[in-house]
Design a protein around this motif. Structure first.
Motif, PDB file in Angstrom:
ATOM      1  N   UNK A  85      14.384  17.406  14.996  1.00  0.00           N
ATOM      2  CA  UNK A  85      14.596  18.010  16.309  1.00  0.00           C
ATOM      3  C   UNK A  85      13.936  17.197  17.413  1.00  0.00           C
ATOM      4  N   UNK A  86      12.794  16.585  17.115  1.00  0.00           N
ATOM      5  CA  UNK A  86      12.053  15.861  18.138  1.00  0.00           C
ATOM      6  C   UNK A  86      12.572  14.450  18.364  1.00  0.00           C
ATOM      7  N   UNK A  87      13.012  13.778  17.284  1.00  0.00           N
ATOM      8  CA  UNK A  87      13.294  12.348  17.404  1.00  0.00           C
ATOM      9  C   UNK A  87      14.704  11.918  17.029  1.00  0.00           C
ATOM     10  N   UNK A 103       8.615  20.657   8.122  1.00  0.00           N
ATOM     11  CA  UNK A 103       8.250  19.469   8.895  1.00  0.00           C
ATOM     12  C   UNK A 103       9.449  18.552   9.147  1.00  0.00           C
ATOM     13  N   UNK A 104      10.324  18.433   8.156  1.00  0.00           N
ATOM     14  CA  UNK A 104      11.491  17.562   8.327  1.00  0.00           C
ATOM     15  C   UNK A 104      12.404  18.049   9.455  1.00  0.00           C
ATOM     16  N   UNK A 105      12.783  19.324   9.487  1.00  0.00           N
ATOM     17  CA  UNK A 105      13.581  19.786  10.634  1.00  0.00           C
ATOM     18  C   UNK A 105      12.881  19.596  11.971  1.00  0.00           C
ATOM     19  N   UNK A 106      11.562  19.793  11.999  1.00  0.00           N
ATOM     20  CA  UNK A 106      10.834  19.611  13.257  1.00  0.00           C
ATOM     21  C   UNK A 106      10.907  18.159  13.726  1.00  0.00           C
ATOM     22  N   UNK A 107      10.722  17.203  12.804  1.00  0.00           N
ATOM     23  CA  UNK A 107      10.815  15.792  13.184  1.00  0.00           C
ATOM     24  C   UNK A 107      12.221  15.425  13.639  1.00  0.00           C
ATOM     25  N   UNK A 156       5.644  10.415  11.351  1.00  0.00           N
ATOM     26  CA  UNK A 156       5.731  11.023  12.675  1.00  0.00           C
ATOM     27  C   UNK A 156       5.240  10.061  13.748  1.00  0.00           C
ATOM     28  N   UNK A 157       4.132   9.381  13.480  1.00  0.00           N
ATOM     29  CA  UNK A 157       3.628   8.412  14.456  1.00  0.00           C
ATOM     30  C   UNK A 157       4.564   7.213  14.579  1.00  0.00           C
ATOM     31  N   UNK A 158       5.148   6.782  13.480  1.00  0.00           N
ATOM     32  CA  UNK A 158       6.094   5.672  13.534  1.00  0.00           C
ATOM     33  C   UNK A 158       7.289   6.007  14.416  1.00  0.00           C
ATOM     34  N   UNK A 159       7.830   7.209  14.256  1.00  0.00           N
ATOM     35  CA  UNK A 159       8.959   7.618  15.090  1.00  0.00           C
ATOM     36  C   UNK A 159       8.565   7.648  16.562  1.00  0.00           C
ATOM     37  N   UNK A 160       7.376   8.155  16.847  1.00  0.00           N
ATOM     38  CA  UNK A 160       6.910   8.208  18.236  1.00  0.00           C
ATOM     39  C   UNK A 160       6.757   6.807  18.814  1.00  0.00           C
ATOM     40  N   UNK A 161       6.232   5.884  18.019  1.00  0.00           N
ATOM     41  CA  UNK A 161       5.979   4.527  18.498  1.00  0.00           C
ATOM     42  C   UNK A 161       7.286   3.763  18.691  1.00  0.00           C
ATOM     43  N   UNK A 162       8.147   3.800  17.694  1.00  0.00           N
ATOM     44  CA  UNK A 162       9.392   3.027  17.771  1.00  0.00           C
ATOM     45  C   UNK A 162      10.252   3.506  18.930  1.00  0.00           C
ATOM     46  N   UNK A 163      10.459   4.816  19.017  1.00  0.00           N
ATOM     47  CA  UNK A 163      11.270   5.326  20.122  1.00  0.00           C
ATOM     48  C   UNK A 163      10.572   5.124  21.456  1.00  0.00           C
ATOM     49  N   UNK A 164       9.252   5.196  21.462  1.00  0.00           N
ATOM     50  CA  UNK A 164       8.512   4.968  22.693  1.00  0.00           C
ATOM     51  C   UNK A 164       8.596   3.538  23.176  1.00  0.00           C
ATOM     52  N   UNK A 209       0.825  -1.208   0.000  1.00  0.00           N
ATOM     53  CA  UNK A 209       0.000   0.000   0.000  1.00  0.00           C
ATOM     54  C   UNK A 209       0.863   1.264   0.000  1.00  0.00           C
ATOM     55  N   UNK A 210       0.415   2.247  -0.763  1.00  0.00           N
ATOM     56  CA  UNK A 210       1.130   3.521  -0.858  1.00  0.00           C
ATOM     57  C   UNK A 210       0.171   4.627  -0.430  1.00  0.00           C
ATOM     58  N   UNK A 211       0.119   4.912   0.857  1.00  0.00           N
ATOM     59  CA  UNK A 211      -0.883   5.852   1.369  1.00  0.00           C
ATOM     60  C   UNK A 211      -0.617   7.274   0.894  1.00  0.00           C
ATOM     61  N   UNK A 212      -1.678   8.028   0.796  1.00  0.00           N
ATOM     62  CA  UNK A 212      -1.547   9.426   0.371  1.00  0.00           C
ATOM     63  C   UNK A 212      -0.824  10.244   1.428  1.00  0.00           C
ATOM     64  N   UNK A 213      -1.193  10.060   2.678  1.00  0.00           N
ATOM     65  CA  UNK A 213      -0.581  10.818   3.769  1.00  0.00           C
ATOM     66  C   UNK A 213       0.535   9.975   4.379  1.00  0.00           C
ATOM     67  N   UNK A 214       1.758  10.284   3.986  1.00  0.00           N
ATOM     68  CA  UNK A 214       2.901   9.505   4.469  1.00  0.00           C
ATOM     69  C   UNK A 214       3.640  10.200   5.604  1.00  0.00           C
ATOM     70  N   UNK A 215       3.675  11.518   5.592  1.00  0.00           N
ATOM     71  CA  UNK A 215       4.473  12.218   6.595  1.00  0.00           C
ATOM     72  C   UNK A 215       3.857  12.084   7.984  1.00  0.00           C
ATOM     73  N   UNK A 216       2.529  12.175   8.067  1.00  0.00           N
ATOM     74  CA  UNK A 216       1.882  11.984   9.356  1.00  0.00           C
ATOM     75  C   UNK A 216       2.111  10.587   9.906  1.00  0.00           C
ATOM     76  N   UNK A 217       2.116   9.613   9.014  1.00  0.00           N
ATOM     77  CA  UNK A 217       2.417   8.242   9.427  1.00  0.00           C
ATOM     78  C   UNK A 217       3.858   8.132   9.935  1.00  0.00           C
TER      79      UNK A 217
END
Length: 307
Positions: A187-189, A181-185, A129-137, A119-127
Motif C-alpha cells: 500500500x505504501x510503495x 506487513x506485506x499488504x502495508x508495504x 522496508x528501508x530499501x523501498x523507502x530509499x530506492x523510491x526516494x 550475508x543473510x541477516x536475521x531481520x530482513x523485512x525491516x531492511x
C-alpha cells in the motif's frame, strides 16, 4: 488480461537461452519478460551452466529487445545495497528506453547466501522496508537536489540521487503471502501487488487485504495492479500436457490444481477465474526454457482468447 513470461534461470539457463526466450516473448506478443533473482538451483535441477545475475541479464536484454517490459520477480533485498540497486535499475531503464519494472522482496533462500558468501541477516523485512523507502526516494528526488536517509539499517548522506530512470517512475512490485506487513508495504510503495503460486481463494483473500491497506493509507484500492504468478503447462491434447509435465518433473493433476495446466480451453477458463477476483496480469512460470513451441501455443491459443 496481460500475460507475462516468467523464467527461473537458476534451474539451468545461459544468457543465450534467456535471450532466445525473451525474443520469442516479444515476437509472440506477450507483455513482458521477467526472471527470478537467485544464485542457486532448487530441487533436482542440475543448474548448469550456473547462475546468471538478474540485472546483468536484463541490461543485455534491454539492448536486444524493443517492446517488452523487463523486470524481476523478485529481486532479493539481501543481494544488493539499496543505493547500488537504485543505480542499477535506473541504468537498465535508460538502456531499455524506459521499459523496466522492479519487483523487490526481502530474500529468503538461505542456502544460496551460504553458497556465495552473501550475508543473510536475521531481520530482513525491516531492511526491505528501508530499501523501498530509499530506492523510491532516490528516484523521486528532483535533479539538482540531494537525498538523505537515516534508518536503522541504512544511512545515506547528501546523495545526488542520480541517475534517474528514463520513464521517470519505475513501477515497483511488492508481493507475498504475509497477512499484515506485506499488504502495508504494498500500500505504501507498490504500483503492483503480486501473489505467487496461490489458489483462487488465497489470492482473493490477499488482494482484499492489500485493497484495505491501500485505502487505509489514503489510496484507492484500484490504484494498484493485482497479479498472480503461476506455473504453465499447456498442451493441444492430454499426451502433450503429460509430456510437458514430465519434462519439468511435475504431475499433471498437481499442475492442474496449483497452476495453469491442461488444454488451451482449460487454461483460458482458469485465467478467467483469476480475472474475476481482480487479477489483471498473470506471470506464466516457464520451467522448460528450450520448449519455445510451448510459448507459441500459449500465444496463439490462450492469449488470443483473452481480452
Amino acid at each position: 488480461m496481460d500475460l507475462r513470461i516468467f523464467t527461473e534461470p537458476q534451474q539451468g539457463a545461459s544468457y543465450e537461452t534467456l535471450l532466445k526466450v525473451a525474443k520469442a516473448t516479444e515476437d509472440l506478443g506477450f507483455d513482458a519478460f521477467f526472471r527470478s533473482d537467485h544464485y542457486l538451483r532448487m530441487g533436482d535441477a542440475d543448474g548448469l551452466p550456473g547462475p546468471t545475475d538478474a540485472w546483468i541479464t536484463l541490461a543485455g536484454l534491454a539492448r536486444e529487445t524493443r517492446r517488452i517490459r523487463l523486470g524481476t520477480l523478485m529481486t532479493a533485498g539481501t543481494f544488493r545495497l539499496p543505493g547500488v540497486l537504485a543505480i542499477q535499475v535506473a541504468q537498465v531503464d535508460q538502456m531499455s528506453g524506459g521499459r523496466v519494472e522492479l519487483g523487490l522482496g526481502a530474500g529468503w533462500f538461505e542456502e544460496e547466501h551460504k553458497a556465495y558468501g552473501i550475508p543473510f541477516p536475521k531481520e530482513k523485512f525491516g531492511r526491505l522496508e528501508e530499501q523501498l523507502a530509499i530506492i523510491t526516494g532516490l528516484w523521486a528526488t528532483a535533479t539538482g537536489e540531494e537525498f538523505s536517509y537515516d534508518g536503522t539499517y541504512y544511512q545515506l548522506e547528501n546523495s545526488p540521487a542520480l541517475p534517474k530512470p528514463a520513464q521517470g517512475k519505475v513501477p515497483v512490485l511488492v508481493g507475498g503471502h504475509g497477512a499484515t506487513r506485506t499488504p502495508r508495504l504494498a500500500a505504501q510503495y507498490a504500483d503492483e501487488f503480486n501473489i505467487p503460486f496461490a489458489s483462487l481463494e488465497d489470492s482473493a483473500r490477499q488482494f482484499g487485504r492489500v485493497r484495505a491497506a491501500a485505502e487505509a493509507a489514503g489510496r484507492k484500492g484500484d490504484e494498484l495492479v493485482y497479479s498472480n504468478a503461476l506455473v504453465a503447462c499447456v498442451g493441444r491434447d492430454d499426451a502433450e500436457v503429460a509430456r510437458r509435465a514430465a519434462a519439468i518433473g511435475r504431475e499433471v493433476d498437481e499442475l492442474k490444481a496449483n497452476g495453469l495446466a491442461g488444454s488451451p480451453a482449460e487454461v483460458v477458463d482458469k485465467i478467467g477465474r483469476y480475472a474475476a477476483i481482480g487479477a489483471s496480469r498473470v506471470y506464466l512460470q516457464m520451467l522448460d526454457l528450450d520448449d519455445l513451441d510451448h510459448l507459441e501455443l500459449i500465444s496463439t491459443q490462450v492469449q488470443s482468447q483473452l481480452g
